[in-house]
Scaffold this motif. Sequence first.
Motif, PDB file in Angstrom:
ATOM      1  N   GLY A   1       0.690  -3.862   9.498  1.00 31.91           N
ATOM      2  CA  GLY A   1       1.108  -3.047  10.640  1.00 31.91           C
ATOM      3  C   GLY A   1       2.571  -3.279  10.930  1.00 31.91           C
ATOM      4  N   SER A   2       3.427  -2.404  10.356  1.00 30.52           N
ATOM      5  CA  SER A   2       4.872  -2.470  10.597  1.00 30.52           C
ATOM      6  C   SER A   2       5.500  -3.818  10.247  1.00 30.52           C
ATOM      7  CB  SER A   2       5.192  -2.090  12.046  1.00 30.52           C
ATOM      8  OG  SER A   2       4.793  -0.758  12.300  1.00 30.52           O
ATOM      9  N   ALA A  52      -0.490  -0.463  15.306  1.00 31.62           N
ATOM     10  CA  ALA A  52       0.735  -1.018  14.717  1.00 31.62           C
ATOM     11  C   ALA A  52       1.052  -0.434  13.351  1.00 31.62           C
ATOM     12  CB  ALA A  52       0.604  -2.536  14.600  1.00 31.62           C
ATOM     13  N   ILE A  53       0.227   0.506  12.884  1.00 31.36           N
ATOM     14  CA  ILE A  53       0.436   1.048  11.532  1.00 31.36           C
ATOM     15  C   ILE A  53       1.391   2.238  11.567  1.00 31.36           C
ATOM     16  CG2 ILE A  53      -0.658   2.180   9.558  1.00 31.36           C
ATOM     17  CD1 ILE A  53      -3.160   0.565  10.108  1.00 31.36           C
ATOM     18  N   GLY A  54       2.523   2.079  10.906  1.00 30.90           N
ATOM     19  CA  GLY A  54       3.494   3.166  10.796  1.00 30.90           C
ATOM     20  C   GLY A  54       4.157   3.532  12.104  1.00 30.90           C
ATOM     21  N   LEU A  69      -0.370  -6.801   4.242  1.00 31.11           N
ATOM     22  CA  LEU A  69      -0.622  -5.522   3.584  1.00 31.11           C
ATOM     23  C   LEU A  69       0.436  -4.576   4.153  1.00 31.11           C
ATOM     24  CD1 LEU A  69      -2.337  -3.871   1.658  1.00 31.11           C
ATOM     25  CD2 LEU A  69      -4.005  -3.524   3.475  1.00 31.11           C
ATOM     26  N   ILE A  70       1.297  -4.101   3.268  1.00 30.07           N
ATOM     27  CA  ILE A  70       2.537  -3.476   3.703  1.00 30.07           C
ATOM     28  C   ILE A  70       2.554  -1.989   3.369  1.00 30.07           C
ATOM     29  CG2 ILE A  70       5.060  -3.723   3.609  1.00 30.07           C
ATOM     30  CD1 ILE A  70       3.581  -6.402   4.153  1.00 30.07           C
ATOM     31  N   GLY A  71       2.887  -1.156   4.332  1.00 26.97           N
ATOM     32  CA  GLY A  71       3.009   0.279   4.080  1.00 26.97           C
ATOM     33  C   GLY A  71       4.459   0.660   3.833  1.00 26.97           C
ATOM     34  N   GLY A  72       5.133   1.128   4.880  1.00 26.93           N
ATOM     35  CA  GLY A  72       6.502   1.645   4.771  1.00 26.93           C
ATOM     36  C   GLY A  72       7.464   0.750   4.005  1.00 26.93           C
ATOM     37  N   LYS A  99       0.136   4.242  -0.296  1.00 29.35           N
ATOM     38  CA  LYS A  99      -0.483   5.426   0.330  1.00 29.35           C
ATOM     39  C   LYS A  99      -0.191   6.677  -0.526  1.00 29.35           C
ATOM     40  CE  LYS A  99      -0.259   3.044   4.725  1.00 29.35           C
ATOM     41  NZ  LYS A  99      -0.142   3.099   6.187  1.00 29.35           N
ATOM     42  N   ASN A 124       0.866  -1.177   0.000  1.00 30.75           N
ATOM     43  CA  ASN A 124       0.000   0.000   0.000  1.00 30.75           C
ATOM     44  C   ASN A 124       0.906   1.231   0.000  1.00 30.75           C
ATOM     45  OD1 ASN A 124      -1.789   2.048   0.425  1.00 30.75           O
ATOM     46  ND2 ASN A 124      -2.527   1.313   2.418  1.00 30.75           N
ATOM     47  N   GLU A 148      -5.568  -4.972  10.291  1.00 28.57           N
ATOM     48  CA  GLU A 148      -4.527  -3.981  10.535  1.00 28.57           C
ATOM     49  C   GLU A 148      -4.805  -3.273  11.856  1.00 28.57           C
ATOM     50  OE1 GLU A 148      -2.493  -2.814   6.548  1.00 28.57           O
ATOM     51  OE2 GLU A 148      -4.113  -1.412   6.937  1.00 28.57           O
ATOM     52  N   HIS A 183      -9.495   1.065   4.737  1.00 25.92           N
ATOM     53  CA  HIS A 183      -8.240   1.283   5.461  1.00 25.92           C
ATOM     54  C   HIS A 183      -8.494   2.231   6.644  1.00 25.92           C
ATOM     55  CE1 HIS A 183      -4.156   2.391   6.452  1.00 25.92           C
ATOM     56  NE2 HIS A 183      -3.777   1.314   5.786  1.00 25.92           N
TER      57      HIS A 183
END
Length: 252
Positions: free
Chosen positions: A214-215, A173-175, A234-237, A11, A9, A169, A97
């Motif tokens: 979440g991280s 734990a997100i970011g 589902l991956i952010g950073g 973002k 993701n 998520e 989200h």
Amino acid sequence: MRKQIVAGNWKMNKNVQESTQLANEIVNGVKDLTLDNTRVIVTPTFVNISEVVKVTEGSAVEVAAQNMHQAKSGAYTGEISAEMLTSLGLKSVILGHSERREYFGETDAILAEKVNSALANGLEVIFCFGEVLEDRKSNNHFNVVESQIKNGLFHLPADAWKNIVLAYEPVWAIGTGETASPEQAQEMHAFIRKIVAAKYNVELAENVSILYGGSVKPGNAKEIFSKVDVDGGLIGGAALNSADFLALVQSF
Ligand SMILES: O=C(CO)COP(=O)(O)O
């Protein structure tokens, strides 16, 4: 066998050059991998979807959207419809989200409408939900997750679930660098499968991919993904650079 999925993701990150470069690196990186049962998905911002679709065409990398509007078309300035996404060749959309819920006022009721519109247009829905820290501290996290899933998805007939992917998520734990422990993720994923089985049936519940978000990082992914009810992430950073993301794709 359930599909394993690693979805990035992106973002509100990456301009068009950066997006195509990242997509290119991922496309090249997956070329030599035997992906077997693993799907690789990237979700650029709307304005960069077309270019990323071009880069990923013919590769194992799928492109999805981060959001869409529930209406078919009309006077909704700044919004994007399901049909606009499918017209670009997209097969999936992320809905619900926590950032959409928190910053853009997306309620369970709106999300149920979005889910209906996405499915009616043949899109797969990656449906996100998760508790905030307060809920976890007060031991209310199971109730919160159950109600988000129930209100967003339980109106659907069983056969619609072939186009549903769940993404747990936990907002805390997100970011944040804070990850749910593999045990906490497994506990929640097993609970989710149980409530879906109770509403529908065991077979349906066993076939739904449930992602954790979440991280997730290369350093913790293997342990999280190894849990029986965790089908990927589902991956952010860590989705914003190809080396990390490709490491995650190989973390099963
Ligand atoms: O929100 C997320 C993916 O949708 C997770 O973000 P991080 O991986 O940056 O914590």
